[in-house]
Design a protein around this motif. Structure first.
Motif, short mmCIF file in Angstrom:
data_model
loop_
_atom_site.label_atom_id
_atom_site.label_comp_id
_atom_site.label_asym_id
_atom_site.label_seq_id
_atom_site.Cartn_x
_atom_site.Cartn_y
_atom_site.Cartn_z
N ARG A 261 0.98 -1.14 -0.08
CA ARG A 261 -0.13 0.13 0.07
C ARG A 261 0.89 1.28 0.09
N ALA A 262 0.38 2.36 -0.81
CA ALA A 262 1.35 3.60 -0.74
C ALA A 262 0.18 4.61 -0.52
N LEU A 263 0.72 5.30 0.30
CA LEU A 263 0.30 6.90 0.39
C LEU A 263 1.14 7.73 0.43
N ILE A 264 1.06 8.81 -0.41
CA ILE A 264 2.15 9.90 -0.79
C ILE A 264 1.52 10.96 -0.12
N VAL A 265 2.39 11.70 0.75
CA VAL A 265 1.98 12.96 1.17
C VAL A 265 2.91 14.05 0.74
N ASP A 266 2.49 15.02 0.14
CA ASP A 266 3.12 16.07 -0.61
C ASP A 266 2.43 17.47 -0.40
N GLU A 267 3.46 18.38 0.16
CA GLU A 267 3.03 19.56 0.53
C GLU A 267 2.26 20.28 -0.90
N GLY A 268 2.97 19.96 -1.99
CA GLY A 268 2.48 20.55 -3.27
C GLY A 268 1.08 20.21 -3.84
N TRP A 269 0.62 20.96 -4.86
CA TRP A 269 -0.61 20.70 -5.08
C TRP A 269 -0.91 19.24 -5.80
N ARG A 270 -1.95 18.60 -5.73
CA ARG A 270 -2.07 17.34 -5.98
C ARG A 270 -1.89 17.27 -7.81
N SER A 271 -2.57 18.20 -8.44
CA SER A 271 -2.41 18.37 -9.90
C SER A 271 -1.21 18.14 -10.57
N GLY A 272 -0.90 17.37 -11.41
CA GLY A 272 0.44 17.58 -11.84
C GLY A 272 1.59 17.44 -10.90
N SER A 273 1.62 16.99 -9.92
CA SER A 273 2.65 17.04 -8.99
C SER A 273 3.67 15.97 -9.03
N ILE A 274 4.70 15.91 -8.07
CA ILE A 274 5.60 15.07 -7.90
C ILE A 274 4.61 13.56 -7.41
N SER A 275 3.99 13.95 -6.48
CA SER A 275 3.18 12.79 -6.24
C SER A 275 2.53 12.12 -7.12
N ALA A 276 1.78 12.84 -8.32
CA ALA A 276 1.27 12.11 -9.13
C ALA A 276 2.21 11.27 -9.91
N CYS A 298 -2.34 15.94 -0.29
CA CYS A 298 -1.57 17.08 -0.72
C CYS A 298 -2.37 18.22 -0.33
N SER A 299 -1.54 19.43 -0.75
CA SER A 299 -2.33 20.83 -0.11
C SER A 299 -3.51 21.12 -0.84
N ALA A 300 -4.21 21.73 -0.45
CA ALA A 300 -5.58 21.91 -1.09
C ALA A 300 -5.37 22.73 -2.50
N GLU A 301 -6.09 23.00 -3.65
CA GLU A 301 -5.78 23.43 -4.63
C GLU A 301 -6.13 24.97 -4.70
N VAL A 302 -5.54 25.74 -3.72
CA VAL A 302 -5.75 27.17 -3.65
C VAL A 302 -4.43 27.61 -3.55
N PRO A 303 -4.12 28.86 -3.81
CA PRO A 303 -3.00 29.76 -3.27
C PRO A 303 -2.89 29.67 -1.71
#
Lengths: 333, 444, 82
Positions: A261-276, A298-303
């Motif tokens: 099982r893999a869960l990726i935690v990334d402070e970047g935004w989800r879309s097009g991210s390193i987690s993707a 990931c972080s919410a997709e807002v500034p």
């Protein structure tokens, strides 16, 4: 406490300063430049005291023009120096994007292998300090898209202390992303800590039920989440990616192959991210090892918001990591 | 309607050998189906009770159509009055026989790549025209993790009966392992534990009912021949269009093998005598172990290697045409066992009665035209297989060995192989392995 | 057993071995392999069937004696007891 195991109490900021100082001492080609790195001691006080110690030739304040001083760094590197360029935050690095992406990353290729660019760029990344959307983004995943760059994300005292020297030894441009929330992190570090490798992910906590993959500013939160999961009977492994480009596929896949099982935690935004990207690689090469779909926090997709409660809500936090992991593991480990 | 061959599109149910209420066990022959190529005995892959016959005798339906509904052991019967109006749709609770079953852990019906597997009454996933399998409306697709599916295949767990405890009720590896542990401790032949006391369900014989008054074919011999021609044309045309064949040939000294066989047959009663063909089959199967890229299927753009070695034997029909049914697990069988299988197969080919698993399972094919006096065969691969070995006639030839020339019985072996999967070098090693293995007949 | 009985026996077994072959118009003097396409498996099955019906064990080296109906009758006649 024996002599070999002697440790010192140190902050991430101080570990980074030691690394810069050591580099300046060891190699006369090394110099540091950036906005306010000299007289002011660095926006985050990393280079405090270095101007006095090494003088203005090697600790150089620059005009407020990222494009200009990154370009100067590239030229110095081509000319045989080993520059360390500090950019205040990753947001501001976008002003130097042309120099970094179109020049630093490409010159080796476009010169037919004639010119390496042994340049190191350090910059602050990440949120959590109420610095709002101008100073808080996590764009290291973006840079990890670019061939020709190496992307380092030191998350521990040892990596803050040890990655810089290895990066300077590298003949090609290396970007070091220091999460601003880490500078005040304090802990014990071996007194003789030195250079570390920059091409392997590290397992910060071994586990059997799920792999939590993260880097930089969210490593601490993820380890905290793993501890909480352990209390609930879920034995989570925590993988610190350390280097986002090139990714250490072997460690990532090996971990998933063990935990399924893999869960990726990334402070970047989800879309097009390193987690993707990591999720895609797991899917491509370890699909039949998976006992649950790969998931991400990931972080919410807002500034990134300024208000404290909004900023907290926008970033990956321990409860969200715990909740996602428990859902994946199911009724029992 | 199972896909009983690479290019089968439809089949006619000639006869049902079971009726609603009958208990069936995996491997039982439940129906006789007429295809373009042959009359095929359809085996069931799922133990249980026949819930309903959907396609009546005499009806022709496309591949993929549900023929009957089997209620798995332990499942509750469907409430009879709540019959769905649509005839082909499965009632909600019984497991439709059309769901591809998990292969068993052992036994003669060994697992093969799912894409080519003709499950008993299952649809062929390759046929776009086939209607989708009936499904439980609340779960259009089984929720199971890739790992759990893999483990289920390894452990022979029927995943349709496993309760999922993962995300959104998905079946996880732990669920499968629990189910495997709960299953009978001897998982070999018995497909499912017969826990529920049944009203003395006499286990139907696994063997075919001996000549069950051969069902009358729905077509005349001439029509049958024309259809078979068409089916062969389609399969061979597809093979030559899609498969970049390469051909290799070698001569094999058969003196040791033939002498060993002759001496052995002298001691064997007539009923146990061997034909040299079985030595060739076994040699091919053993050589496959050394060069596994000859064995398996090329499906969906990739080679899927088969762990099992099921050798298809090309058998021509006097009335024209040919079939290449499989002998299962040839590498693990003794020559005598292979001989028994081969005799049985030839007999049933002649009588026009084959079983579904034999039609679909072959992982490599062997053809021999030596009987007709031909010295060398350059065959066409039977898709989706990736290799075919041809043997010619055994002829006496001058053969030089150790500086001496003598007359030796020699056979020509050829390999037709799929260049997408293997290269000439590996093919050469494969042929060399066959030749080497045949020099030690006592080890076969 | 008379020659006709032996012939009928062999023909009957051939019919079982090769049900799809035309056994009606077989010329007893012509090679069976040519007439009804018998192969080695069929010959072996014929030997097995004759053994079962008459007790005569035809060794492998004598299989060529089975290649025509006439030769088969001639071969079997002295070997079938009574």
């Amino acid at each position: 406490m024996s002599a070999q195991a002697k440790t010192v109490r140190i902050t991430y900021r101080e570990a980074m300063r030691q690394a810069i100082r050591e580099a300046l001492q060891r190699d006369p080609r090394v110099f540091l430049m950036g906005e306010d790195v000299g007289k002011y001691g660095g926006c985050y006080a990393v280079s405090k005291g270095l101007l006095e110690e090494f003088g203005p030739e090697r600790i150089r304040d620059t005009p407020l023009s990222e494009s200009a001083f990154v370009g100067a760094g590239i030229g110095a590197a081509m000319g045989g120096m080993r520059p360390i360029v500090e950019i205040m935050t990753v947001n501001f690095s976008l002003l130097a994007l042309d120099q970094i992406v179109n020049n630093a990353a490409t010159i080796l290729y476009m010169s037919g292998g004639q010119f390496n660019i042994p340049l190191v760029i350090r910059m602050t990344t990440g949120a959590g300090r109420q610095l709002a959307a101008q100073h808080s983004h996590s764009l290291e995943g973006w840079y990890a898209h670019i061939p020709g760059l190496k992307i380092l994300t030191p998350a521990t005292l040892e990596d803050a202390r040890g990655m810089l020297w290895t990066a300077l030894e590298d003949p090609d441009p290396v970007l070091i992303f220091e999460n601003g929330a880490l500078y005040n992190m304090e802990g014990e570090m071996a007194a003789d800590a030195g250079a570390v490798d920059i091409d392997k992910a590290a397992i910060r906590r071994p586990g059997t039920d799920i792999s939590l993959m993260t880097y930089g500013g969210t490593l601490g939160k993820t380890l905290e989440a793993a501890a909480e999961l352990a209390r609930a009977g879920v034995n989570a492994e925590v993988v610190d990616l350390r280097t986002l480009r090139p990714l250490d596929d072997a460690t990532i896949l090996d971990s998933v192959t063990r935990t399924h099982r893999a869960l990726i935690v990334d402070e970047g935004w989800r879309s097009g991210s390193i987690s993707a990207e990591i999720s895609a690689r797991i899917m491509e090469r370890a699909f039949y090892e998976l006992d649950a779909p790969v998931a991400r926090v990931c972080s919410a997709e807002v500034p990134i918001p300024y208000a404290k409660h909004l900023e907290d809500a926008a970033l990956p936090q321990v409860p969200a990591i715990v909740e996602a992991a428990r859902a994946m593991v199911g009724e029992h480990g | 309607m199972p896909a009983l061959g690479a290019d089968m599109e439809a089949g006619t149910v000639l006869q049902w050998l079971v009726k609603p209420g009958d208990a069936v066990k995996r491997g039982d022959i439940v129906a006789v189906v007429d295809t373009e190529k042959a009359t095929i005995e359809v085996e069931i892959f799922q133990s249980g009770v026949v819930e309903k016959i959907v396609v009546p005798e005499g009806e022709k339906v496309p591949v993929g159509e549900v023929l009957a509904i089997i209620r798995a052991d332990g499942e509750a019967a469907a409430p009879p009055p709540a019959e769905k109006p649509k005839p082909a749709a499965a009632p909600p609770s019984p497991r439709p026989a059309a769901r591809p079953p998990a292969p068993p852990p052992t036994g003669e019906q060994a697992p093969a790549p799912p894409a080519t597997k003709a499950a008993a009454v299952a649809p062929s996933v390759e046929k776009p025209k086939a209607p989708p399998p009936p499904a439980r409306p609340e779960h259009p697709r089984l929720r199971i993790s890739p790992l759990a599916m893999r483990v289920a295949l390894e452990l022979g767990v029927d995943v349709s009966k496993v309760k999922g405890t993962g995300l959104d009720g998905a079946i996880t590896r732990a669920d499968v392992e629990r189910a495997a542990k709960a299953a009978a401790p001897t998982p070999a032949k018995v497909a499912a534990p017969e826990a529920a006391p049944k009203p003395a369900p006499v286990t139907p014989p696994v063997e075919a009912p001996k000549a069950p008054a051969p069902p009358k074919p729905a077509v005349s011999p001439a029509e049958r021949q024309a259809m078979m021609r068409k089916a062969i044309a389609a399969a061979m045309g597809r093979s030559k269009r899609e498969i970049p064949h390469y051909y290799l040939s070698t001569e094999i000294d058969m003196s040791r093998a033939m002498e060993w066989l002759r001496a052995g047959n002298l001691k064997r009663p007539v009923t146990e005598r061997l034909l040299y063909a079985v030595m060739l089959l076994k040699a091919v199967a053993l050589a496959v172990r050394e060069v596994p890229e000859m064995n398996g299927f090329f499906v969906e753009g990739a080679f899927k290697r088969s762990e099992e070695i099921h050798v298809g034997v090309a058998i021509s029909l006097r009335t024209g045409g040919l079939v290449a049914p499989a002998i299962h697990d040839v590498d693990k069988k003794s020559l005598s066992e292979i001989m028994v299988n081969l005799r049985d197969l030839v007999k049933r080919v002649r009588a026009g009665v084959l079983r579904s698993s034999e039609i679909a399972d072959a992982t490599i094919t062997v053809t021999s035209l030596g009987e007709e006096g031909v010295e060398t065969v350059f065959g066409i691969i039977y898709p989706p297989q990736v290799a075919l070995v041809g043997f010619g006639k055994i002829v006496e030839r001058p053969w030089a060995a150790g500086g001496m020339v003598g007359a030796r019985p020699v056979i020509s072996a050829t390999l037709s192989a799929d260049h997408r999967v293997s290269d000439g070098h590996r093919g050469a090693l494969f042929l060399a392995a066959i030749a080497r293995i045949l020099q030690e007949p006592e080890k076969l | 057993m008379t020659d006709d009985e032996i012939k009928a026996l062999v023909l009957g077994e051939l019919k079982k071995i090769a049900p799809e072959a035309e056994t009606g118009g077989i010329d007893p003097a012509v090679d069976l392999r040519e007439q009804i396409d018998l192969d080695s498996m069929d010959i072996l099955n014929l030997a097995i069937a004759i053994h079962a019906a008459t007790g005569v064990d035809i060794p492998e080296s004598d299989y060529p004696e089975m290649t025509t109906l006439d030769r088969a009758v001639a071969y079997l006649r002295p070997r079938i007891k009574k």
